[in-house]
Design a protein around this motif. Structure first.
Motif, PDB file in Angstrom:
ATOM      1  N   ILE A  97       5.868   0.257  11.549  1.00 60.25           N
ATOM      2  CA  ILE A  97       5.334  -0.416  10.379  1.00 60.25           C
ATOM      3  C   ILE A  97       6.481  -0.922   9.508  1.00 60.25           C
ATOM      4  O   ILE A  97       7.405  -0.165   9.190  1.00 60.25           O
ATOM      5  CB  ILE A  97       4.458   0.559   9.545  1.00 60.25           C
ATOM      6  N   ASP A  98       6.410  -2.207   9.099  1.00 54.99           N
ATOM      7  CA  ASP A  98       7.466  -2.762   8.248  1.00 54.99           C
ATOM      8  C   ASP A  98       7.250  -2.377   6.789  1.00 54.99           C
ATOM      9  O   ASP A  98       6.296  -1.690   6.441  1.00 54.99           O
ATOM     10  CB  ASP A  98       7.581  -4.286   8.426  1.00 54.99           C
ATOM     11  N   ARG A  99       8.135  -2.828   5.926  1.00 51.61           N
ATOM     12  CA  ARG A  99       8.107  -2.432   4.519  1.00 51.61           C
ATOM     13  C   ARG A  99       6.899  -2.958   3.747  1.00 51.61           C
ATOM     14  O   ARG A  99       6.622  -2.519   2.638  1.00 51.61           O
ATOM     15  CB  ARG A  99       9.391  -2.877   3.833  1.00 51.61           C
ATOM     16  N   PHE A 100       6.173  -3.926   4.313  1.00 52.18           N
ATOM     17  CA  PHE A 100       4.996  -4.471   3.655  1.00 52.18           C
ATOM     18  C   PHE A 100       3.705  -3.873   4.210  1.00 52.18           C
ATOM     19  O   PHE A 100       2.617  -4.311   3.882  1.00 52.18           O
ATOM     20  CB  PHE A 100       4.972  -5.984   3.772  1.00 52.18           C
ATOM     21  N   GLY A 101       3.815  -2.892   5.092  1.00 47.08           N
ATOM     22  CA  GLY A 101       2.637  -2.219   5.640  1.00 47.08           C
ATOM     23  C   GLY A 101       2.028  -2.896   6.855  1.00 47.08           C
ATOM     24  O   GLY A 101       0.952  -2.516   7.294  1.00 47.08           O
ATOM     25  N   ALA A 102       2.707  -3.871   7.421  1.00 41.22           N
ATOM     26  CA  ALA A 102       2.211  -4.568   8.601  1.00 41.22           C
ATOM     27  C   ALA A 102       2.821  -3.972   9.861  1.00 41.22           C
ATOM     28  O   ALA A 102       3.940  -3.444   9.837  1.00 41.22           O
ATOM     29  CB  ALA A 102       2.551  -6.054   8.521  1.00 41.22           C
ATOM     30  N   VAL A 103       2.089  -4.063  10.961  1.00 41.21           N
ATOM     31  CA  VAL A 103       2.591  -3.560  12.239  1.00 41.21           C
ATOM     32  C   VAL A 103       3.665  -4.526  12.741  1.00 41.21           C
ATOM     33  O   VAL A 103       3.408  -5.705  12.971  1.00 41.21           O
ATOM     34  CB  VAL A 103       1.456  -3.445  13.275  1.00 41.21           C
ATOM     35  N   ALA A 104       4.881  -4.024  12.896  1.00 47.19           N
ATOM     36  CA  ALA A 104       5.982  -4.847  13.375  1.00 47.19           C
ATOM     37  C   ALA A 104       6.080  -4.813  14.897  1.00 47.19           C
ATOM     38  O   ALA A 104       6.458  -5.812  15.518  1.00 47.19           O
ATOM     39  CB  ALA A 104       7.299  -4.367  12.769  1.00 47.19           C
ATOM     40  N   HIS A 105       5.715  -3.678  15.504  1.00 44.08           N
ATOM     41  CA  HIS A 105       5.837  -3.524  16.950  1.00 44.08           C
ATOM     42  C   HIS A 105       4.944  -2.375  17.396  1.00 44.08           C
ATOM     43  O   HIS A 105       4.786  -1.395  16.675  1.00 44.08           O
ATOM     44  CB  HIS A 105       7.306  -3.247  17.319  1.00 44.08           C
ATOM     45  N   SER A 121       0.835  -1.201   0.000  1.00 43.87           N
ATOM     46  CA  SER A 121       0.000   0.000   0.000  1.00 43.87           C
ATOM     47  C   SER A 121       0.870   1.252   0.000  1.00 43.87           C
ATOM     48  O   SER A 121       2.042   1.216   0.348  1.00 43.87           O
ATOM     49  CB  SER A 121      -0.866   0.008   1.254  1.00 43.87           C
ATOM     50  N   ASP A 122       0.253   2.366  -0.359  1.00 49.27           N
ATOM     51  CA  ASP A 122       1.004   3.612  -0.273  1.00 49.27           C
ATOM     52  C   ASP A 122       0.909   4.146   1.167  1.00 49.27           C
ATOM     53  O   ASP A 122       0.172   3.625   1.994  1.00 49.27           O
ATOM     54  CB  ASP A 122       0.528   4.626  -1.309  1.00 49.27           C
ATOM     55  N   THR A 179      -0.348   6.826   2.566  1.00 55.10           N
ATOM     56  CA  THR A 179      -1.628   7.340   3.055  1.00 55.10           C
ATOM     57  C   THR A 179      -2.551   6.213   3.495  1.00 55.10           C
ATOM     58  O   THR A 179      -3.185   6.290   4.550  1.00 55.10           O
ATOM     59  CB  THR A 179      -2.314   8.181   1.958  1.00 55.10           C
ATOM     60  N   GLU A 180      -2.630   5.145   2.702  1.00 55.23           N
ATOM     61  CA  GLU A 180      -3.486   4.007   3.053  1.00 55.23           C
ATOM     62  C   GLU A 180      -3.042   3.358   4.359  1.00 55.23           C
ATOM     63  O   GLU A 180      -3.866   3.014   5.208  1.00 55.23           O
ATOM     64  CB  GLU A 180      -3.477   2.973   1.935  1.00 55.23           C
ATOM     65  N   VAL A 181      -1.750   3.189   4.522  1.00 56.63           N
ATOM     66  CA  VAL A 181      -1.233   2.543   5.726  1.00 56.63           C
ATOM     67  C   VAL A 181      -1.479   3.415   6.952  1.00 56.63           C
ATOM     68  O   VAL A 181      -1.940   2.926   7.991  1.00 56.63           O
ATOM     69  CB  VAL A 181       0.276   2.220   5.575  1.00 56.63           C
ATOM     70  N   ILE A 182      -1.209   4.699   6.855  1.00 57.97           N
ATOM     71  CA  ILE A 182      -1.408   5.603   7.990  1.00 57.97           C
ATOM     72  C   ILE A 182      -2.881   5.643   8.376  1.00 57.97           C
ATOM     73  O   ILE A 182      -3.227   5.585   9.566  1.00 57.97           O
ATOM     74  CB  ILE A 182      -0.871   7.014   7.664  1.00 57.97           C
ATOM     75  N   THR A 183      -3.761   5.706   7.401  1.00 60.93           N
ATOM     76  CA  THR A 183      -5.194   5.721   7.680  1.00 60.93           C
ATOM     77  C   THR A 183      -5.631   4.426   8.358  1.00 60.93           C
ATOM     78  O   THR A 183      -6.391   4.441   9.330  1.00 60.93           O
ATOM     79  CB  THR A 183      -5.998   5.928   6.375  1.00 60.93           C
ATOM     80  N   ARG A 184      -5.141   3.296   7.860  1.00 61.81           N
ATOM     81  CA  ARG A 184      -5.500   1.999   8.455  1.00 61.81           C
ATOM     82  C   ARG A 184      -5.024   1.907   9.904  1.00 61.81           C
ATOM     83  O   ARG A 184      -5.750   1.462  10.786  1.00 61.81           O
ATOM     84  CB  ARG A 184      -4.902   0.858   7.632  1.00 61.81           C
ATOM     85  N   ILE A 185      -3.815   2.372  10.178  1.00 62.36           N
ATOM     86  CA  ILE A 185      -3.279   2.316  11.539  1.00 62.36           C
ATOM     87  C   ILE A 185      -4.040   3.283  12.444  1.00 62.36           C
ATOM     88  O   ILE A 185      -4.342   2.963  13.598  1.00 62.36           O
ATOM     89  CB  ILE A 185      -1.769   2.641  11.542  1.00 62.36           C
TER      90      ILE A 185
END
Length: 99
Positions: A86-94, A32-33, A35-41
């Motif tokens: 957030i890691d490089r794939f848009g997942a929460v790492a910690h 994801s770009d 903006t999408e990741v920040i909005t999701r988090i």
């Protein structure tokens, strides 16, 4: 044993390499770009915190660590900040700051 059978392990190795490469490439392409990741988090934060939490409590910046992409910090007034790495794939790492 036929001569072509000698090459079967090599063919299997090449096929496995192709499958792994395509899988990793697909993950990178579907990333994801920002903006999408920040909005999701931010929406995840609102859901987890409940009453009084708003998506506008969150800000983001690029991470300085090689394995990470973004750092999303949600800090409402009167509460401790929650920081999502957030890691490089848009997942929460910690997650830091959550009881």
């Amino acid at each position: 044993m036929p001569r072509w059978a000698i090459f079967l392990p090599l063919v299997g190795l090449v096929a496995a390499t192709v499958v792994i490469g395509l899988s990793m490439g697909r993950k990178a392409a579907l990333r994801s770009d920002e903006t999408e990741v920040i909005t999701r988090i931010a929406l995840q934060y609102v859901e987890e915190e409940g009453e009084g939490a708003e998506a506008t409590d969150c800000t983001a910046r690029l991470a300085t660590a090689d394995a990470l992409w973004l750092v999303v910090r949600c800090a409402p007034e009167g509460r401790a900040a929650v920081v999502y790495y957030i890691d490089r794939f848009g997942a929460v790492a910690h997650v830091e700051g959550r009881g």
